[in-house]
Write a protein that holds these residues in place. Sequence first.
Motif, mmCIF file in Angstrom:
data_model
loop_
_atom_site.group_PDB
_atom_site.id
_atom_site.type_symbol
_atom_site.label_atom_id
_atom_site.label_comp_id
_atom_site.label_asym_id
_atom_site.label_seq_id
_atom_site.Cartn_x
_atom_site.Cartn_y
_atom_site.Cartn_z
ATOM 1 N N ALA A 247 -66.687 8.800 75.957
ATOM 2 C CA ALA A 247 -67.150 8.567 74.694
ATOM 3 C C ALA A 247 -68.597 8.256 74.857
ATOM 4 C CB ALA A 247 -66.110 7.269 74.492
ATOM 5 N N ALA A 248 -69.013 7.471 75.969
ATOM 6 C CA ALA A 248 -70.271 7.251 76.251
ATOM 7 C C ALA A 248 -71.145 8.446 76.296
ATOM 8 C CB ALA A 248 -70.588 6.453 77.526
ATOM 9 N N MET A 249 -70.807 9.530 76.815
ATOM 10 C CA MET A 249 -71.612 10.689 76.853
ATOM 11 C C MET A 249 -71.762 11.274 75.385
ATOM 12 S SD MET A 249 -70.551 12.865 80.187
ATOM 13 C CE MET A 249 -70.319 14.354 79.151
ATOM 14 N N GLY A 250 -70.659 11.274 74.598
ATOM 15 C CA GLY A 250 -70.700 11.647 73.185
ATOM 16 C C GLY A 250 -71.641 10.941 72.476
ATOM 17 N N VAL A 251 -71.505 9.648 72.487
ATOM 18 C CA VAL A 251 -72.687 8.719 72.016
ATOM 19 C C VAL A 251 -74.194 8.805 72.267
ATOM 20 C CG1 VAL A 251 -73.342 6.081 71.916
ATOM 21 C CG2 VAL A 251 -71.182 6.747 71.230
ATOM 22 N N GLY A 252 -74.241 9.073 73.669
ATOM 23 C CA GLY A 252 -75.538 9.467 73.923
ATOM 24 C C GLY A 252 -75.999 10.637 73.563
ATOM 25 N N THR A 253 -75.146 11.646 73.604
ATOM 26 C CA THR A 253 -75.602 13.143 72.837
ATOM 27 C C THR A 253 -75.992 12.950 71.423
ATOM 28 O OG1 THR A 253 -73.900 14.179 74.472
ATOM 29 C CG2 THR A 253 -74.611 15.410 72.538
ATOM 30 N N GLY A 254 -75.107 12.047 70.820
ATOM 31 C CA GLY A 254 -75.349 11.774 69.270
ATOM 32 C C GLY A 254 -76.839 11.264 69.048
ATOM 33 N N ARG A 255 -76.995 10.073 69.976
ATOM 34 C CA ARG A 255 -78.489 9.662 70.019
ATOM 35 C C ARG A 255 -79.562 10.416 70.173
ATOM 36 N NH1 ARG A 255 -78.252 5.402 74.183
ATOM 37 N NH2 ARG A 255 -80.452 5.353 74.123
ATOM 38 N N TYR A 256 -79.339 11.295 70.977
ATOM 39 C CA TYR A 256 -80.294 12.409 71.498
ATOM 40 C C TYR A 256 -80.848 13.389 70.273
ATOM 41 C CZ TYR A 256 -81.952 16.830 73.209
ATOM 42 O OH TYR A 256 -82.835 18.100 73.321
ATOM 43 N N ALA A 257 -79.545 13.756 69.598
ATOM 44 C CA ALA A 257 -79.664 14.551 68.610
ATOM 45 C C ALA A 257 -80.332 14.056 67.315
ATOM 46 C CB ALA A 257 -78.199 15.272 68.029
ATOM 47 N N ILE A 258 -79.813 12.748 67.080
ATOM 48 C CA ILE A 258 -80.600 12.007 65.715
ATOM 49 C C ILE A 258 -82.000 11.995 66.270
ATOM 50 C CG2 ILE A 258 -80.516 9.972 64.467
ATOM 51 C CD1 ILE A 258 -77.538 10.075 64.800
ATOM 52 N N GLU A 259 -82.463 11.700 67.125
ATOM 53 C CA GLU A 259 -83.808 11.425 67.518
ATOM 54 C C GLU A 259 -84.573 12.610 67.552
ATOM 55 O OE1 GLU A 259 -84.375 9.118 71.653
ATOM 56 O OE2 GLU A 259 -86.416 9.908 71.532
ATOM 57 N N ARG A 260 -83.997 13.786 68.205
ATOM 58 C CA ARG A 260 -84.760 14.884 67.768
ATOM 59 C C ARG A 260 -85.070 15.363 66.495
ATOM 60 N NH1 ARG A 260 -87.550 16.954 72.128
ATOM 61 N NH2 ARG A 260 -87.227 18.959 71.282
ATOM 62 N N ALA A 261 -84.033 15.112 65.674
ATOM 63 C CA ALA A 261 -84.247 15.385 64.219
ATOM 64 C C ALA A 261 -84.980 14.553 63.453
ATOM 65 C CB ALA A 261 -82.609 15.317 63.654
ATOM 66 N N THR A 262 -84.984 13.281 63.852
ATOM 67 C CA THR A 262 -85.741 12.303 63.056
ATOM 68 C C THR A 262 -87.176 12.353 63.512
ATOM 69 O OG1 THR A 262 -85.032 10.747 64.427
ATOM 70 C CG2 THR A 262 -83.885 10.556 62.423
ATOM 71 N N ASP A 263 -87.418 12.656 64.676
ATOM 72 C CA ASP A 263 -88.973 12.930 65.169
ATOM 73 C C ASP A 263 -89.577 14.085 64.219
ATOM 74 O OD1 ASP A 263 -88.773 11.060 66.919
ATOM 75 O OD2 ASP A 263 -88.695 12.332 68.688
ATOM 76 N N TYR A 264 -88.640 15.030 63.911
ATOM 77 C CA TYR A 264 -89.054 16.382 63.453
ATOM 78 C C TYR A 264 -89.096 16.079 61.832
ATOM 79 C CZ TYR A 264 -88.983 21.274 61.941
ATOM 80 O OH TYR A 264 -89.244 22.561 61.444
ATOM 81 N N THR A 265 -88.246 15.645 61.238
ATOM 82 C CA THR A 265 -88.139 15.250 59.610
ATOM 83 C C THR A 265 -89.263 14.314 59.469
ATOM 84 O OG1 THR A 265 -86.482 13.622 59.807
ATOM 85 C CG2 THR A 265 -85.691 15.963 59.578
ATOM 86 N N ALA A 266 -89.699 13.400 60.225
ATOM 87 C CA ALA A 266 -90.624 12.411 59.889
ATOM 88 C C ALA A 266 -91.876 12.949 59.764
ATOM 89 C CB ALA A 266 -90.628 11.259 60.728
ATOM 90 N N THR A 267 -92.204 14.048 60.354
ATOM 91 C CA THR A 267 -93.632 14.940 60.271
ATOM 92 C C THR A 267 -93.633 16.036 59.490
ATOM 93 O OG1 THR A 267 -93.038 15.589 62.658
ATOM 94 C CG2 THR A 267 -94.243 13.698 62.447
ATOM 95 N N ARG A 268 -92.532 16.901 59.276
ATOM 96 C CA ARG A 268 -92.472 18.035 58.807
ATOM 97 C C ARG A 268 -92.782 17.963 57.248
ATOM 98 N NH1 ARG A 268 -92.346 23.167 59.098
ATOM 99 N NH2 ARG A 268 -90.760 24.467 57.592
ATOM 100 N N ARG A 269 -93.670 18.588 56.894
ATOM 101 C CA ARG A 269 -94.104 18.699 55.474
ATOM 102 C C ARG A 269 -94.080 19.981 54.697
ATOM 103 N NH1 ARG A 269 -95.762 13.374 55.377
ATOM 104 N NH2 ARG A 269 -96.251 12.727 57.272
ATOM 105 N N VAL A 270 -93.228 20.261 53.848
ATOM 106 C CA VAL A 270 -93.337 21.588 53.283
ATOM 107 C C VAL A 270 -93.611 21.505 52.036
ATOM 108 C CG1 VAL A 270 -91.940 22.776 55.171
ATOM 109 C CG2 VAL A 270 -90.799 21.824 53.060
ATOM 110 N N TRP A 271 -93.431 20.116 51.259
ATOM 111 C CA TRP A 271 -93.902 20.039 49.685
ATOM 112 C C TRP A 271 -95.212 19.262 49.623
ATOM 113 C CZ3 TRP A 271 -90.807 23.168 47.286
ATOM 114 C CH2 TRP A 271 -89.289 23.530 47.948
#
Length: 387
Positions: A247-271
Amino acid sequence: MNFDLTPEQDQLRDAVRALGRRYGHSYFVEKAKSGGHTTELWDEAGRLGYLGVNVPTEYGGGGGGLTELAIVCEELAAAGCPLLLLVVSPAIAATVINRHGTEEQRKRFLPGFADGSLKVVFAITEPDAGSNFHRLGTVARRDGDDWLLSGRKCYISGVDEAQYVLVVARTEDAASGKLKPALFLVPTDAAGLTRSKLDMEIVSPENQFLLYLDDVRLPADALVGGSLDAGLPALFAGLNPERITVAAMGVGTGRYAIERATDYTATRRVWGGRSIGAHQGVAHPLAHAAVQVELARLTIHKAATLYDAGRDLEAGVCGNMAKYAAGEAAALAVDTAVQALGGAGMTTEYGVATLLGAVRAGRIAPVSREMILNFVAQHVLGQEKSY
Ligand SMILES: Cc1cc2nc3c(=O)[nH]c(=O)nc-3n(C[C@H](O)[C@H](O)[C@H](O)COP(=O)(O)OP(=O)(O)OC[C@H]3O[C@@H](n4cnc5c(N)ncnc54)[C@H](O)[C@@H]3O)c2cc1C
């Protein structure tokens, strides 16, 4: 009620996080895709004492509990390095030997767990038994003072990296004639033990194997606990650490994925001016996944705290719930992150889609979501067993 880690646990978290980030997900993927193993990371974590945090100090370990080991699992996964071997070796095998091994077995094996030089994998699953462990067909027979083991195991992780496999077999109880479980420490180079690698659709440096045991001869001291009565409690001793660290590995993986995504979505501008993260269609699914990950994380913290307080039965209920919650949250987080990244989500470079197989497997192994729901329905909700 206390939600704070101790200062020592906080330091451990920071130190493991720093180690994990030095290696990172690209290292993990490179090893997996080239057929290598994360040996450098494992060895360094061992030297720094992170793999033996739950081993008693008298055997060279850190003297901590499952809370500490869960921190190690979560933080390495949050750095993009979810190491399955942490679950089978320090969580399951070290706990089983520490709690139910003979003193001779503790002296022989625990120092190796403490510094990570010993890897022991775990073999319970069989082709014809699957989720129904009562049907295990691997049998141990007495031959003089020795044991002879015969049977088949499947999906066994990390056998090619380990010195021993902790095999769950069955023995005949002299009094009742019934078969009862017993755990054996089988050297991976034992005569009569052969393996074949399974082709799996998971990007992972750890491989899964079919194992064939053909009259594998073992000395009497290979039996964990030295007595047939030790088998069942030894088997149960491994379950809570297994569920909580997965479970701890799953939570760590979830945190990793959300961090990767939010770093991207906070800076990507297409509109024009606004980032894509300003759009609720992108941000809300990520926020929802973050809520699910945090809920799972709290349940893990509770389960590990109960376990470390010696409240095994309550830890069992909570650990199963944590494993279920984390498995679902991790799969949701990785899938949502891939979507938020758009095309980049499917590239190797952005390092998120590489986790799709692992989080999908996390809903099946080591215990499937359905078997956890069966457990909760029966033991928490008082429903009749259906199988
Ligand atoms: C990546 C990976 C690593 C693994 N590593 C190890 C390892 O190191 N050691 C080891 O021993 N095993 C390992 N396993 C095996 C894993 O524990 C099993 O796959 C798991 O326990 C499910 O067993 P099974 O695959 O035989 O599924 P089955 O038991 O055949 O079940 C198939 C499906 O039916 C459902 N099902 C079965 N019975 C019921 C029921 N009564 N009610 C409702 N639904 C039910 C299951 O939930 C599942 O969805 C690993 C598996 C994977 C995928």
